[in-house]
Scaffold this active site. Structure first.
Site, PDB file in Angstrom:
ATOM      1  N   SER A 270     -16.191   6.791  -6.795  1.00  0.00           N
ATOM      2  CA  SER A 270     -14.727   6.773  -6.818  1.00  0.00           C
ATOM      3  C   SER A 270     -14.205   6.423  -8.203  1.00  0.00           C
ATOM      4  O   SER A 270     -13.320   7.100  -8.745  1.00  0.00           O
ATOM      5  CB  SER A 270     -14.193   5.761  -5.798  1.00  0.00           C
ATOM      6  OG  SER A 270     -14.511   6.129  -4.484  1.00  0.00           O
TER       7      SER A 270
ATOM      8  N   ARG B 129      -8.216   0.354 -10.489  1.00  0.00           N
ATOM      9  CA  ARG B 129      -8.165  -0.150  -9.114  1.00  0.00           C
ATOM     10  C   ARG B 129      -6.836   0.181  -8.429  1.00  0.00           C
ATOM     11  O   ARG B 129      -6.799   0.420  -7.220  1.00  0.00           O
ATOM     12  CB  ARG B 129      -8.431  -1.658  -9.079  1.00  0.00           C
ATOM     13  CG  ARG B 129      -9.912  -1.980  -9.140  1.00  0.00           C
ATOM     14  CD  ARG B 129     -10.219  -3.404  -8.727  1.00  0.00           C
ATOM     15  NE  ARG B 129     -11.647  -3.560  -8.524  1.00  0.00           N
ATOM     16  CZ  ARG B 129     -12.277  -3.469  -7.359  1.00  0.00           C
ATOM     17  NH1 ARG B 129     -11.588  -3.210  -6.257  1.00  0.00           N
ATOM     18  NH2 ARG B 129     -13.578  -3.633  -7.271  1.00  0.00           N
TER      19      ARG B 129
ATOM     20  N   HIS C 235      -7.206   3.677  -7.381  1.00  0.00           N
ATOM     21  CA  HIS C 235      -8.131   3.710  -6.242  1.00  0.00           C
ATOM     22  C   HIS C 235      -7.439   3.301  -4.949  1.00  0.00           C
ATOM     23  O   HIS C 235      -7.721   3.845  -3.875  1.00  0.00           O
ATOM     24  CB  HIS C 235      -9.311   2.780  -6.537  1.00  0.00           C
ATOM     25  CG  HIS C 235     -10.354   2.751  -5.478  1.00  0.00           C
ATOM     26  ND1 HIS C 235     -10.498   1.692  -4.597  1.00  0.00           N
ATOM     27  CD2 HIS C 235     -11.319   3.647  -5.136  1.00  0.00           C
ATOM     28  CE1 HIS C 235     -11.506   1.932  -3.784  1.00  0.00           C
ATOM     29  NE2 HIS C 235     -12.021   3.108  -4.081  1.00  0.00           N
TER      30      HIS C 235
END
Length: 208
Positions: free
Chosen positions: A15, A38, A41
């Site tokens: 990812s 992040r 994500h």
């Protein structure tokens, strides 16, 4: 049997590699690169990086505060629950006061939302804290009002309120005048608990 990746760490690695391949991170300083990754994500949208705004040194300020044991003040339970405790560097307290017993009456008395007036319970924890707004624009507006009135300053404000009324405006107000507090925001209507918690988790440790 369905063919899919079953290893959690492998999923994370793939990812993050995909994000770094697809997102334009050129304008993100080194101290916020993992935060940007992040946040992407958490929402699945690589273009959100284009809406990240931050003060110089915001990432370093947040990391230093957390390492020193700063409390993490969250406007919503969903934000608080999204903070990964095992990543915190100093067993930091994660505080959400939205469900305090007197908050509904206080909201009526002060003529504001529960999310906003719950910040009255933050006063003793504010100085040097990491503030995480991931739900209510009124909470961010109220925080700015508190700072204008002389409340102690946190070490960092992570401004990720979401929605169609006040979200964009509250974040722009913070960016225009952060009251001397380092900040990170995502501009516009986007935001939310997952992105806000992801920002904290990124600052909490150097681990990916």
């Amino acid at each position: 049997m369905i063919d899919y990746i079953r290893d959690g760490q492998a999923i994370y690695r793939q990812s993050f590699a995909t994000i770094r391949a697809e997102a334009n991170l050129a304008g993100i300083p080194a101290d916020l690169e993992k935060l940007a990754v992040r946040v992407i994500h958490a929402c699945g949208m690589v273009d959100v990086v284009d809406d990240l705004r931050f003060s110089p040194g915001a990432g370093a300020a947040g990391r230093a505060a957390l390492a020193a044991g700063a409390a993490i003040l969250c406007d919503a339970r969903m934000v608080a629950e999204g903070v990964t405790r095992s990543r915190l560097p100093a067993a930091n307290r994660v505080i959400c006061t939205l469900n305090e017993a007197d908050v509904p009456a206080l909201a009526t008395e002060l003529g504001n939302t529960r999310s906003a007036v719950a910040l009255e319970h933050w006063r003793e924890h504010l100085e040097g804290s990491v503030v995480v707004i991931g739900n209510a624009p009124t909470a961010l507006f109220y925080l700015l009002e508190m700072l204008d009135a002389g409340a102690p300053k946190p070490a960092l404000i992570l401004g990720f309120p979401v929605g169609f009324v006040g979200a964009a405006e509250s974040k722009e107000m913070l960016a225009a005048d952060s009251r001397g507090v380092p900040y990170v925001i995502v501009r516009g209507r986007r935001g939310g608990s997952a992105m806000a918690a992801a920002a904290v988790n990124a600052l909490a440790t150097e681990r990916e």
